[in-house]
Structures are given as C-alpha cells and as structure tokens.
Scaffold this motif. Structure first.
Motif, PDB file in Angstrom:
ATOM      1  N   UNK A 155       0.819  -1.189   0.000  1.00 17.71           N
ATOM      2  CA  UNK A 155       0.000   0.000   0.000  1.00 17.71           C
ATOM      3  C   UNK A 155       0.868   1.260   0.000  1.00 17.71           C
ATOM      4  N   UNK A 156       1.897   1.273   0.813  1.00 18.14           N
ATOM      5  CA  UNK A 156       2.764   2.451   0.899  1.00 18.14           C
ATOM      6  C   UNK A 156       3.425   2.742  -0.456  1.00 18.14           C
ATOM      7  N   UNK A 157       3.874   1.680  -1.144  1.00 19.77           N
ATOM      8  CA  UNK A 157       4.482   1.868  -2.462  1.00 19.77           C
ATOM      9  C   UNK A 157       3.492   2.454  -3.455  1.00 19.77           C
ATOM     10  N   UNK A 158       2.276   1.940  -3.417  1.00 20.77           N
ATOM     11  CA  UNK A 158       1.227   2.457  -4.307  1.00 20.77           C
ATOM     12  C   UNK A 158       0.950   3.932  -4.011  1.00 20.77           C
ATOM     13  N   UNK A 159       0.864   4.278  -2.726  1.00 17.85           N
ATOM     14  CA  UNK A 159       0.575   5.665  -2.340  1.00 17.85           C
ATOM     15  C   UNK A 159       1.670   6.599  -2.842  1.00 17.85           C
ATOM     16  N   UNK A 160       2.922   6.191  -2.714  1.00 15.11           N
ATOM     17  CA  UNK A 160       4.044   7.013  -3.190  1.00 15.11           C
ATOM     18  C   UNK A 160       3.963   7.199  -4.697  1.00 15.11           C
ATOM     19  N   UNK A 161       3.649   6.132  -5.419  1.00 17.01           N
ATOM     20  CA  UNK A 161       3.560   6.252  -6.876  1.00 17.01           C
ATOM     21  C   UNK A 161       2.400   7.160  -7.277  1.00 17.01           C
ATOM     22  N   UNK A 162       1.317   7.139  -6.515  1.00 15.80           N
ATOM     23  CA  UNK A 162       0.166   8.007  -6.801  1.00 15.80           C
ATOM     24  C   UNK A 162       0.527   9.480  -6.604  1.00 15.80           C
ATOM     25  N   UNK A 163       1.311   9.769  -5.581  1.00 15.91           N
ATOM     26  CA  UNK A 163       1.741  11.153  -5.341  1.00 15.91           C
ATOM     27  C   UNK A 163       2.499  11.665  -6.554  1.00 15.91           C
ATOM     28  N   UNK A 164       3.394  10.848  -7.078  1.00 11.08           N
ATOM     29  CA  UNK A 164       4.156  11.261  -8.269  1.00 11.08           C
ATOM     30  C   UNK A 164       3.224  11.480  -9.463  1.00 11.08           C
TER      31      UNK A 164
END
Length: 186
Positions: free
Chosen positions: A1-10
């Motif tokens: 989930x954390x990885x997905x959230x970071x990619x969404x921010x970008x």
C-alpha cells in the motif's frame, strides 16, 4: 500500500503541474502559495503565547457575572428554573410573562437568539438572557475551552492554519478556530 501511495503522489504531481500550466496559475502557486506553506507551518509550530493566569482570572470574573445574571433572571421571572432548557424558558417567557410568541417549533416555543433579539425592550429578563448566553458561550468555548488546549510547558496554543479552505481565499484556522473569538466585547 505504501508503495502504491508514493507512486500516486508522483502521478498526481505530474497531473497537477499540467493543470497549473493550463490554467496559467504557475506564478501564483510558486511565488505565493508554496512559500506561504512554509510560513504557516512555522506559525503552527511556534504557536501563540497564552497568559494562562489572565485566562483563568477572566474565567472567574465572567463566572461571577454569570452567577449574578442568573439571580437577576430568576428575580425577573419570579422563580428558579433551568435557563438552558428551551421548554422551561419558553414557559416562563410566553406563558408566565405573556411575551408575544415570535416563532414556534415542533416541540414548542422558540427561544433562539433571533427571537430574543426581537423581544428586546419588552421585558427586563430578555437583556439579561442575551447577556447570559453571550457570557456562558464566551466562558465555556474560549476561556475554559482554550485552557485545555494550551501546552503546559510552553504556554503556547497550536492551531492549524488552512490555506485553501475558504472560497474567498482568506486563511482560516481550526482546532481551535481562533477566528471566532469575539473582539467587540470587553
């Protein structure tokens, strides 16, 4: 989930940058809004110094005024009753004192501020009720309420400044909302 959230921010940052450019808001964002974030964060962290001794003294003084007002209200009403009960207050004002009924609700007489304002000058109890309500709100919300939010070690109050909440573009503050503190009364 954390990885997905970071990619969404970008991904979102790319989209938002395109929208800023498209709407010709880059200068506003980079020259005004973004630098303001740092200023507001600093203000939030630094906080607002509060004189707790003064706050307590004011709370005690207003508490004494509230007690006196309650006695005057009971005297003008001719009996002791729960001033904070709409039903009991409505009975006193409109049945016992025979003041004109301005507005009714499903449950009985309305005793809201608008109704009381229209009754000013018709009985001495009205002015005292309005003052009582103002002082109890001031005491509970600001004097007693703010004390619990002040950091004991620093005597500072930390609010959150909201940069983008109001439609007018003005700042607002929350937790606590410092913009509602009355300034026109003593």
């Amino acid at each position: 989930y954390a990885g997905w959230a970071v990619s969404m921010v970008h991904e979102l940052s790319v989209e938002f940058k395109e929208q800023l450019k498209k709407n010709q808001l880059e200068e506003l964002y980079y020259r005004i809004e973004l630098p303001l974030v740092e200023v507001l964060a600093s203000m939030e962290e630094y906080g607002i110094k509060v004189d707790i001794t003064c706050l307590r003294r004011m709370a005690n003084e207003i508490g004494e005024k509230i007690t006196i007002l309650l006695e005057e209200i009971y005297q003008h009403a001719g009996e002791v009753f729960n001033v904070n009960s709409t039903k009991q207050l409505g009975g006193i004002l409109f049945e016992k004192l025979k003041l004109p009924v301005i507005k009714k609700t499903k449950t009985g007489y309305s005793t809201d501020a608008e109704v009381l304002e229209k009754l000013v000058g018709q009985h001495a109890v009205i002015d005292r009720l309005l003052e009582y309500r103002m002082l109890t709100k001031l005491k509970s919300t600001y004097l007693d309420g703010l004390e619990g939010l002040v950091e004991k070690q620093t005597s500072r109050l930390h609010t959150t400044f909201n940069q983008t909440v109001t439609a007018t573009g003005r700042l607002s503050s929350s937790e606590p909302n410092l913009q509602n503190i009355p300034i026109r009364t003593e």
